[in-house]
Design an enzyme around this catalytic site. Structure first.
Site, PDB file in Angstrom:
ATOM      1  N   HIS A 104      -2.974   6.855   3.821  1.00  0.00           N
ATOM      2  CA  HIS A 104      -3.437   5.641   3.129  1.00  0.00           C
ATOM      3  C   HIS A 104      -4.789   5.258   3.726  1.00  0.00           C
ATOM      4  CE1 HIS A 104      -3.973   1.723   1.638  1.00  0.00           C
ATOM      5  NE2 HIS A 104      -3.605   1.100   2.734  1.00  0.00           N
TER       6      HIS A 104
ATOM      7  N   ASN B  13     -10.238  -0.066   0.985  1.00  0.00           N
ATOM      8  CA  ASN B  13      -8.784   0.036   0.889  1.00  0.00           C
ATOM      9  C   ASN B  13      -8.361  -0.391  -0.517  1.00  0.00           C
ATOM     10  OD1 ASN B  13      -6.030  -0.401   0.980  1.00  0.00           O
ATOM     11  ND2 ASN B  13      -6.049  -1.471   2.947  1.00  0.00           N
TER      12      ASN B  13
ATOM     13  N   CYS C  33       0.823  -1.217   0.000  1.00  0.00           N
ATOM     14  CA  CYS C  33       0.000   0.000   0.000  1.00  0.00           C
ATOM     15  C   CYS C  33       0.854   1.264   0.000  1.00  0.00           C
ATOM     16  CB  CYS C  33      -0.938   0.002   1.202  1.00  0.00           C
ATOM     17  SG  CYS C  33      -1.928  -1.480   1.313  1.00  0.00           S
TER      18      CYS C  33
HETATM   19  N1  ACO Z   1     -17.909  -9.171  10.101  1.00  0.00           N
HETATM   20  C1  ACO Z   1     -18.292  -9.611  11.315  1.00  0.00           C
HETATM   21  N2  ACO Z   1     -17.427 -10.103  12.210  1.00  0.00           N
HETATM   22  C2  ACO Z   1     -16.139 -10.175  11.858  1.00  0.00           C
HETATM   23  C3  ACO Z   1     -15.668  -9.741  10.612  1.00  0.00           C
HETATM   24  C4  ACO Z   1     -16.615  -9.226   9.697  1.00  0.00           C
HETATM   25  N3  ACO Z   1     -16.289  -8.776   8.481  1.00  0.00           N
HETATM   26  N4  ACO Z   1     -14.344  -9.921  10.559  1.00  0.00           N
HETATM   27  C5  ACO Z   1     -13.966 -10.447  11.729  1.00  0.00           C
HETATM   28  N5  ACO Z   1     -15.052 -10.615  12.518  1.00  0.00           N
HETATM   29  C6  ACO Z   1     -15.125 -11.146  13.858  1.00  0.00           C
HETATM   30  C7  ACO Z   1     -14.018 -12.118  14.159  1.00  0.00           C
HETATM   31  O1  ACO Z   1     -14.350 -13.401  13.682  1.00  0.00           O
HETATM   32  C8  ACO Z   1     -13.978 -12.073  15.680  1.00  0.00           C
HETATM   33  O2  ACO Z   1     -15.007 -12.849  16.179  1.00  0.00           O
HETATM   34  P1  ACO Z   1     -14.795 -13.720  17.525  1.00  0.00           P
HETATM   35  O3  ACO Z   1     -14.520 -12.701  18.604  1.00  0.00           O
HETATM   36  O4  ACO Z   1     -16.086 -14.420  17.671  1.00  0.00           O
HETATM   37  O5  ACO Z   1     -13.623 -14.602  17.234  1.00  0.00           O
HETATM   38  C9  ACO Z   1     -14.320 -10.616  15.973  1.00  0.00           C
HETATM   39  O6  ACO Z   1     -14.950 -10.092  14.792  1.00  0.00           O
HETATM   40  C10 ACO Z   1     -13.127  -9.777  16.309  1.00  0.00           C
HETATM   41  O7  ACO Z   1     -12.105 -10.028  15.342  1.00  0.00           O
HETATM   42  P2  ACO Z   1     -10.815  -9.179  15.293  1.00  0.00           P
HETATM   43  O8  ACO Z   1      -9.973  -9.585  14.132  1.00  0.00           O
HETATM   44  O9  ACO Z   1     -10.195  -9.185  16.657  1.00  0.00           O
HETATM   45  O10 ACO Z   1     -11.461  -7.767  14.989  1.00  0.00           O
HETATM   46  P3  ACO Z   1     -10.867  -6.362  15.218  1.00  0.00           P
HETATM   47  O11 ACO Z   1     -11.672  -5.627  16.193  1.00  0.00           O
HETATM   48  O12 ACO Z   1      -9.387  -6.402  15.367  1.00  0.00           O
HETATM   49  O13 ACO Z   1     -11.165  -5.695  13.803  1.00  0.00           O
HETATM   50  C11 ACO Z   1     -10.003  -5.206  11.758  1.00  0.00           C
HETATM   51  C12 ACO Z   1     -10.640  -6.275  12.603  1.00  0.00           C
HETATM   52  C13 ACO Z   1     -11.070  -4.210  11.335  1.00  0.00           C
HETATM   53  C14 ACO Z   1      -9.404  -5.830  10.501  1.00  0.00           C
HETATM   54  C15 ACO Z   1      -8.927  -4.528  12.639  1.00  0.00           C
HETATM   55  O14 ACO Z   1      -8.030  -5.456  13.170  1.00  0.00           O
HETATM   56  C16 ACO Z   1      -8.180  -3.518  11.885  1.00  0.00           C
HETATM   57  O15 ACO Z   1      -8.679  -2.443  11.642  1.00  0.00           O
HETATM   58  N6  ACO Z   1      -6.932  -3.831  11.514  1.00  0.00           N
HETATM   59  C17 ACO Z   1      -6.178  -3.043  10.621  1.00  0.00           C
HETATM   60  C18 ACO Z   1      -6.127  -3.803   9.397  1.00  0.00           C
HETATM   61  C19 ACO Z   1      -6.361  -3.009   8.166  1.00  0.00           C
HETATM   62  O16 ACO Z   1      -6.868  -1.900   8.161  1.00  0.00           O
HETATM   63  N7  ACO Z   1      -5.974  -3.622   7.103  1.00  0.00           N
HETATM   64  C20 ACO Z   1      -6.128  -3.032   5.857  1.00  0.00           C
HETATM   65  C21 ACO Z   1      -5.285  -3.734   4.884  1.00  0.00           C
HETATM   66  S1  ACO Z   1      -3.655  -3.675   5.192  1.00  0.00           S
HETATM   67  C22 ACO Z   1      -3.040  -2.283   4.609  1.00  0.00           C
HETATM   68  O17 ACO Z   1      -3.711  -1.513   3.993  1.00  0.00           O
HETATM   69  C23 ACO Z   1      -1.672  -2.022   4.776  1.00  0.00           C
END
Ligand code: ACO
Length: 312
Positions: A239, A269, A113
């Site tokens: 980003h 993204n 990215c």
């Molecule tokens: N819908 C519903 N529930 C979901 C989803 C979804 N799309 N995705 C995950 N869950 C669930 C998981 O299964 C988990 O359930 P559980 O507690 O029963 O096991 C729960 O939600 C929490 O999962 P986490 O992965 O801990 O969720 P988190 O609060 O960390 O949010 C997220 C996930 C949004 C991806 C977060 O970690 C984040 O913002 N990370 C940054 C990643 C990012 O922005 N990446 C972009 C691409 S990389 C880049 O651009 C460089």
């Protein structure tokens, strides 16, 4: 010192918009979950378009808006993790479609990215040795091709699109840049082509921690290099990975959100395309005006990070 000037921008977005409700018919998710965790409301997926056609359309628009002829481009690069082919490069396809001169070096650049920001520094270097005045830089992705549509933790985050810019090197133009890498393939990766289905793999919380560390780091580094303060910066263009990441980074910089441009709600993204798409939108909406100081900051697979501070 010579810095880059943006001469023009362009963008190409696939026609098909996919809402969070549409995603909830594919995986077990909801509009509420996606909006509150990421800020995303919809993204666009290629149907009739593809990685090459998006990159070419964005590049063509930027070239037309620059009002220069294809022969005046001295170097063309495309930042992408989803090129049309592993080889030839997207930039070679752009060269053919736009009729860039045959003595123009054209190549792709892979920095996740952060690709567009790596590209800016590469263009700055290449223009110092080019006999021609202009560079054409594209960030373009067809991420829908590498999304595992059974994995709700990644497939709701990404979208397709391309952005482009025509750049020139100018004496005394404000310019600062910072780039970095922390070699790591565990937190974020995209499978190699030719080894079965190719998917994005991500440790979401690992990316989150990395991102909220490097955004303030880049901002401080750019301010140190220029002697400017955050108050003197008109726009921060991050980003577009996740609204919460930007909000946390803003807090760490003791800033409100009003300097940050966000369009993640509409595009998700788009990896290397996110910064040039954002810049183009800002210009078209009249938000970005001549003389304003802009800080662009990105982070991504690599793990890579990068920032640039320049005057529009
Ligand atoms: N819908 C519903 N529930 C979901 C989803 C979804 N799309 N995705 C995950 N869950 C669930 C998981 O299964 C988990 O359930 P559980 O507690 O029963 O096991 C729960 O939600 C929490 O999962 P986490 O992965 O801990 O969720 P988190 O609060 O960390 O949010 C997220 C996930 C949004 C991806 C977060 O970690 C984040 O913002 N990370 C940054 C990643 C990012 O922005 N990446 C972009 C691409 S990389 C880049 O651009 C460089």
């Amino acid at each position: 010192m010579k810095g880059l000037k943006f001469i023009s921008t362009g963008r190409a977005i696939p026609e098909k918009a996919v809402t969070n409700d549409d995603m909830s018919r594919i995986v077990d998710t909801s509009d509420e979950w996606i909006r509150t965790r990421t800020g995303i409301a919809q993204r666009h997926f290629c149907t009739r378009e593809n990685a090459a056609s998006l990159a070419v359309s964005a590049a063509r628009q930027a070239l037309e808006r620059a009002g220069i002829s294809p022969e005046e481009i001295g170097v063309c690069a495309a930042a992408t993790v989803t090129p049309q082919y592993a080889s030839p490069a997207n930039a070679c396809l752009i060269q053919a479609a736009l009729g860039l001169a045959e003595d123009t070096p054209c190549f792709d650049l892979s920095a996740g990215c952060t690709g567009f920001l790596y590209g800016l520094e590469v263009m700055r270097g290449m223009l110092t040795i080019s006999p021609k005045r202009y560079a054409l830089l594209v960030g373009g992705e067809e991420l829908s091709r590498v999304m595992d549509m059974t994995d709700r933790s990644t497939c709701v985050l990404f979208g397709d699109g391309a952005g482009a810019a025509v750049l020139a090197l100018e004496e005394n133009a404000l310019w600062a840049a910072t780039l970095g890498t922390r070699g790591n393939s565990d937190i974020l990766s995209v499978d190699a082509v030719g080894k079965g289905p190719s998917y994005i793999h991500m440790d979401g919380q690992g990316v989150y921690r990395f991102a909220v560390e490097v955004i303030p780091h880049c901002a401080k580094e750019l301010l140190n290099q220029t002697g400017l303060t955050l108050e003197q910066v008109d726009w921060i263009v991050p980003h577009q990975a996740n609204r919460r990441i930007v909000e946390t980074a803003a807090k760490r910089l003791h800033l409100g959100m009003d300097k940050f441009f966000l369009n993640i709600d509409r595009y998700g993204n788009t990896s290397a395309a996110s910064i040039p798409i954002a810049l183009d939108e800002m210009v078209q909406e009249g938000l970005l005006r001549k003389g304003q100081k802009v800080m662009a900051i990105a982070f991504g697979a690599g793990l890579t990070w990068g920032g640039a501070l320049f005057e529009w």
